[in-house]
Scaffold this motif. Structure first.
Motif, PDB file in Angstrom:
ATOM      1  N   PRO A 159      -1.476   1.774   0.416  1.00  0.00           N
ATOM      2  CA  PRO A 159      -1.595   2.068  -1.005  1.00  0.00           C
ATOM      3  C   PRO A 159      -2.427   1.000  -1.723  1.00  0.00           C
ATOM      4  O   PRO A 159      -2.505  -0.136  -1.273  1.00  0.00           O
ATOM      5  N   PHE A 160      -3.029   1.391  -2.848  1.00  0.00           N
ATOM      6  CA  PHE A 160      -3.696   0.414  -3.713  1.00  0.00           C
ATOM      7  C   PHE A 160      -3.500   0.855  -5.167  1.00  0.00           C
ATOM      8  O   PHE A 160      -3.235   2.029  -5.436  1.00  0.00           O
ATOM      9  N   LEU A 161      -3.615  -0.144  -6.068  1.00  0.00           N
ATOM     10  CA  LEU A 161      -3.495   0.153  -7.495  1.00  0.00           C
ATOM     11  C   LEU A 161      -4.869   0.540  -8.014  1.00  0.00           C
ATOM     12  O   LEU A 161      -5.870  -0.059  -7.591  1.00  0.00           O
ATOM     13  N   VAL A 162      -4.921   1.526  -8.891  1.00  0.00           N
ATOM     14  CA  VAL A 162      -6.226   1.939  -9.409  1.00  0.00           C
ATOM     15  C   VAL A 162      -6.174   2.075 -10.933  1.00  0.00           C
ATOM     16  O   VAL A 162      -5.206   2.590 -11.485  1.00  0.00           O
ATOM     17  N   LEU A 163      -7.200   1.506 -11.561  1.00  0.00           N
ATOM     18  CA  LEU A 163      -7.373   1.643 -13.010  1.00  0.00           C
ATOM     19  C   LEU A 163      -8.586   2.537 -13.229  1.00  0.00           C
ATOM     20  O   LEU A 163      -9.696   2.181 -12.822  1.00  0.00           O
ATOM     21  N   LEU A 164      -8.356   3.694 -13.840  1.00  0.00           N
ATOM     22  CA  LEU A 164      -9.460   4.627 -14.093  1.00  0.00           C
ATOM     23  C   LEU A 164      -9.736   4.666 -15.579  1.00  0.00           C
ATOM     24  O   LEU A 164      -8.850   5.026 -16.367  1.00  0.00           O
TER      25      LEU A 164
END
Ligand code: KG4
Ligand code: ZN
Length: 411
Positions: A159-164
């Motif tokens: 998993p990874f954190l994503v800022l869109l």
């Protein structure tokens, strides 16, 4: 394993590698190819990718200039421009890759979320195309595509954190799989790109000699370089709310009030370029960057507290049109360096809307055999479509307080 068997396998691999790179055979000979089509907003994009993420051909028609002249996106105008350009754009992508439609393994197209009239054109074209060439169809979620583009460029395990962050979206999510997302925060009103576009329009930046062809966000970034952000006081939104959601309407109102005051002071009407335009741009950009950085900081702390990321190499991916802003990237770096998180941002051309990201999402789905439909299946577009599981209530309940972090970025 017997040595001869190993040798045979090595020889076979050697042949495959040579054949793979041989110009006469072309990469297309061994890899499945996906055509991606994007029309969710104001860019008509198409691209052909192979399974390794190699771009064989791409084409993009941007409507930015037309919408800048009319002061914003008028949906029927965007629809008409998609209609006029989609066939050429798809044809160009195929031609540049020297790919015949019969060589494609699937066609992927954005079907959600986005502007209904724009989505409709891409979907209508794709459905005709897949029927005509008898190809499987892969419907794509635009935000999933933004989130996963980075995996085309380098190996980034889940998993990874994503800022869109773009003109239409603003969200923080944990990407756990190709179609598995936990949403930690989203905008309660507009997206940061939309707020920047509206501030730019209120400042009439299209009249500025350096900004006439730039999007609002790009214009603000450029002008902010020569501005003094400290000369304009703005409050960072939602300072007392300990969750990961965003809000940009209040900030836009703060800036509008300041613009009005400056117009009075300078004795000019709305529509004229203010002399302090660089300072306003710098202060607006800094406040947007700080807001994004603080909410992202809390998301990182929430993920750490709940073991939502890998402890060996926790990663934050930032994508979407606003992610191409270098100042915002630097603000996020302050947070990620402090928290021992790797920050990954695709290059600007992959952050904004394009056909490549849609084709890549198609590749990811094809590899995992997820969401691949036969050519004749009926698919509808969805202007509003949430991304994954909503965890915002859990984040709010956790009420994580942020340590004080100074976000100082030299221009
Ligand atoms: O992802 P995108 O191409 O389209 C969607 O909204 O989905 O993002 C476009 C948005 C626009 O609001 C534009 O002003 C903003 O991204 N943008 C930027 C920059 N480049 C584009 N915002 C801030 N800084 C930039 N350099
Ligand atoms: Zn987008």
């Amino acid at each position: 394993m017997f040595p001869t068997k190993v040798k045979n396998i090595q020889r076979l691999l050697q042949f495959r590698n040579t054949a793979w790179c041989s110009p006469s055979l072309g990469r297309a000979a061994y890899s499945r190819l996906v055509l991606g089509i994007e029309t969710s907003c104001d860019d008509t994009g198409a691209a052909v990718l192979d399974e390794t993420g190699h771009i064989l051909g791409e084409s993009l028609h941007s409507q930015t200039e037309v919408h800048l002249r009319s002061g914003g996106i008028i949906p029927p105008v965007a629809q008409q421009l998609h209609r006029e350009h989609i066939e050429r754009v798809v044809h160009e992508a195929l031609e540049r890759g020297n790919v015949d439609p019969c060589q494609l393994s699937a066609v992927a197209a954005t079907v959600k979320p986005g502007m209904a009239l724009s989505l409709g054109i891409g979907l209508e074209f794709s459905r005709k195309f897949v029927r005509q060439h008898n190809k499987p169809f892969i419907p794509i979620h635009h935000m999933e595509a933004h989130a996963l583009t980075v995996r085309m460029l380098q190996p980034v395990p889940f998993p990874f954190l994503v800022l869109l962050v773009s003109g239409g979206h603003s969200l923080l999510a944990v990407a756990r799989g190709v179609d598995d997302f936990l949403v930690l925060g989203h905008s309660l009103d507009v997206a940061p790109g939309d707020a920047l576009d509206k501030v730019a329009r209120r400042l009439s930046l299209v009249k500025h000699p350096q900004c006439s062809t730039l999007s609002g966000g790009q214009a603000i970034e450029l002008l902010a370089k020569d501005g003094d952000r400290t000369s304009i006081a703005l409050t960072t939104p939602m300072g007392k709310i300990n969750d990961c959601c965003f809000s940009f309407t209040g900030l836009r109102n703060q800036v509008t009030m300041i613009i009005k005051k400056k117009e009075e002071e300078e004795g000019v009407e709305e529509g004229a370029l203010l002399s302090c335009v660089n300072d306003i741009a710098a202060a607006t950009q800094h406040t947007v960057a700080t807001h994004l950085a603080k909410r992202t900081h809390r998301a990182i702390l929430f993920c750490k507290a709940n073991n939502l990321l890998t402890s060996s190499n926790p990663t934050l991916v930032v994508s979407g049109g606003v992610a191409s802003n270098q100042y915002i990237r630097k603000a996020l770096t302050v947070i990620t360096e402090r928290e021992g998180v790797s920050l990954l941002c695709p290059p600007a051309k992959f952050c904004t809307d394009n056909g490549v990201m849609i084709a890549w999402n198609g590749v990811e789905r094809m590899r995992e055999e997820k969401g691949i439909l036969p050519p004749n299946v009926d698919v509808c577009y969805e202007p509003k479509a949430p991304l994954g599981v909503d965890m915002t209530a859990e984040v709010r309940a956790a009420g994580i307080r942020l340590p004080s972090v100074k976000i100082t970025i030299p221009n």
